[in-house]
Design a protein around this motif. Sequence first.
Motif, short mmCIF file in Angstrom:
data_model
loop_
_atom_site.label_atom_id
_atom_site.label_comp_id
_atom_site.label_asym_id
_atom_site.label_seq_id
_atom_site.Cartn_x
_atom_site.Cartn_y
_atom_site.Cartn_z
N TYR A 1 15.09 70.00 89.94
CA TYR A 1 13.96 69.09 90.15
C TYR A 1 12.69 69.88 90.53
CZ TYR A 1 17.77 65.83 91.31
OH TYR A 1 18.69 64.89 91.29
N LEU A 2 11.63 69.50 89.96
CA LEU A 2 10.47 70.21 90.05
C LEU A 2 9.25 69.26 89.71
CD1 LEU A 2 9.46 70.33 86.76
CD2 LEU A 2 11.15 72.18 86.70
N SER A 3 8.12 69.83 89.81
CA SER A 3 6.69 69.10 89.30
C SER A 3 6.14 70.31 88.57
CB SER A 3 5.87 68.95 90.76
OG SER A 3 4.65 68.32 90.19
N ALA A 4 5.96 69.74 87.22
CA ALA A 4 5.24 70.29 86.46
C ALA A 4 3.73 70.47 86.67
CB ALA A 4 5.44 69.89 84.84
N SER B 1 7.71 61.82 93.92
CA SER B 1 8.93 61.12 94.45
C SER B 1 9.32 61.50 95.76
CB SER B 1 9.78 61.40 93.25
OG SER B 1 10.33 63.03 93.48
N GLY B 2 8.86 62.85 96.18
CA GLY B 2 9.24 62.93 97.60
C GLY B 2 10.40 64.21 97.73
N ALA C 1 11.41 61.78 88.11
CA ALA C 1 12.25 61.63 89.40
C ALA C 1 11.86 60.46 90.14
CB ALA C 1 11.93 62.96 90.25
N CYS C 2 10.54 59.92 89.72
CA CYS C 2 10.30 58.67 90.41
C CYS C 2 11.16 57.44 90.25
CB CYS C 2 8.70 58.28 90.33
SG CYS C 2 7.55 59.69 91.01
N ARG C 3 11.29 57.22 88.96
CA ARG C 3 12.32 55.96 88.61
C ARG C 3 13.74 56.20 88.40
NH1 ARG C 3 9.42 55.96 82.82
NH2 ARG C 3 10.71 57.21 81.72
N GLY C 4 14.10 57.29 88.38
CA GLY C 4 15.56 57.66 88.41
C GLY C 4 15.96 57.50 87.07
N ASN D 1 11.32 65.79 86.97
CA ASN D 1 9.87 65.84 86.89
C ASN D 1 9.15 65.02 88.12
OD1 ASN D 1 7.59 67.49 86.43
ND2 ASN D 1 6.75 66.04 84.79
N LYS D 2 8.10 65.44 88.33
CA LYS D 2 7.26 64.56 89.27
C LYS D 2 7.60 64.32 90.81
CE LYS D 2 5.73 61.67 85.10
NZ LYS D 2 5.55 60.40 84.75
#
Length: 462
Positions: free
Chosen positions: A363-366, A347-348, A316-319, A342-343
């Motif tokens: 959209y999640l954070s593992a 990423s906010g 999710a940070c870099r798309g 992820n992440k």
Amino acid sequence: MTLDSSPIVAIATAPGRGGIGVVRVSGKNLGTMVTAICTLPQGAALQPRHATYTNFVDADGSVIDQGLALYFKAPHSYTGEDVLELQGHGGPVVMQLLLARCLQAGNGIDLRMAQPGEFTHRAFLNDKLDLAQAEAVADLIEASTEAAARSASQSLSGVFSSIIHTLVEQVTQLRMLVEATLDFPEEEIDFLEKSDARGKLDTIRSSLDQVFQQAAQGALLRDGLNIVLAGQPNVGKSSLLNALAGADVAIVTPIAGTTRDKVTETIQIEGIPLNIIDTAGIRDSADAADDVERIGIARTWAAVEQADVIIHMLDACRGPTLADEHITARFPDNVPVMRVWNKIDLSGHRPAIDRLDNATHIYLSATDKLGMELLRAELLRLAGWQQTGESLYLARERHLIALGAARLHLNAAAEHAALNDHALDLFAEELRLAQDRLSSITGEFTSDDLLGVIFSRFCIGK
């Protein structure tokens, strides 16, 4: 189909050490073997369905073990034949000695080792179980979740078979009406209207649709779902596997290419077994660190081809990147794809789910376990799971195939019924075919080859 009727014997408990081990014998004329192995008082015999404490002795009279002997007289036994069970201490050496002694003592009655599933096969042939119940025996043994075990128990008790028998009876009654009309055409002008044949058929079709839906849920409980985690290196596939499993089953490092081969972990969501398969990160073969990583990438694509659901992991940070698009382009067209970003802790983004026409985006954070409940709920939805609150019976793929074929024949019968009385012969034929397919589930019409395949997959001793 008939089996070799020779008496059979096998160790009926699992391999390895245990508190109790069981050697099971089934067949005729077991009395001489009982006398040779068990130290019973002079003139005494084992009482049916009573446990008798005794020594189990070798040919020279030495004691092999001490335990319980149980005798079940035909037809009141699991197989429908005379059955002897010797329950001793569960050491593998003791069990092998007792098995060898049974074969030696049963030499005069041609006692032989049982084949896999042969005890249950004999129970089926002797009408102690129908085929669906016999399959439920193996399913109960192999159940990987509590829900699957309960559903297998439902099938073993005859719930599924009873439903199938009811459907067969309904089809048979309608078929009898149609065929009676064919035999006496001059006595019936508007058969379909007067007998409400169309209404009866609609009722049967509705019942079959409900059974198919329940069976599909039961098949999901039995077989689970194969879910493949795919994506570029370092997008968090192994972290997601660990988060779903609730344990560190996969190695997680910031080094690209850490996962070299697929790692499979079976988890449960609401009692549904899900086989989560973590795979090597996908990148161009030229960028792979070595041949091992290249082989891992090839195995990733092989796993993707066999998947029931694909989770495409993205950062999710870099798309989205061009490499992600190349990966997406290679996914099979007929497999549901879930895109997991992820992440989001970096990423906010907030945990969210977005269902689009071509895929679901989550959209999640593992790492921080944010949005995991969204993922679990979506996995159940993609699996087709519906919590009905009803007790399910376990079903197999062959049951679904038979139910689907019966449904097609009933649909065809409805099309012929639309032609009024001009296609009653075709109407009757489709009913016959539907009846045959439904009856194959319980084994009333089943090929010998199919029986061989089914019972060969049982464990020895059952």
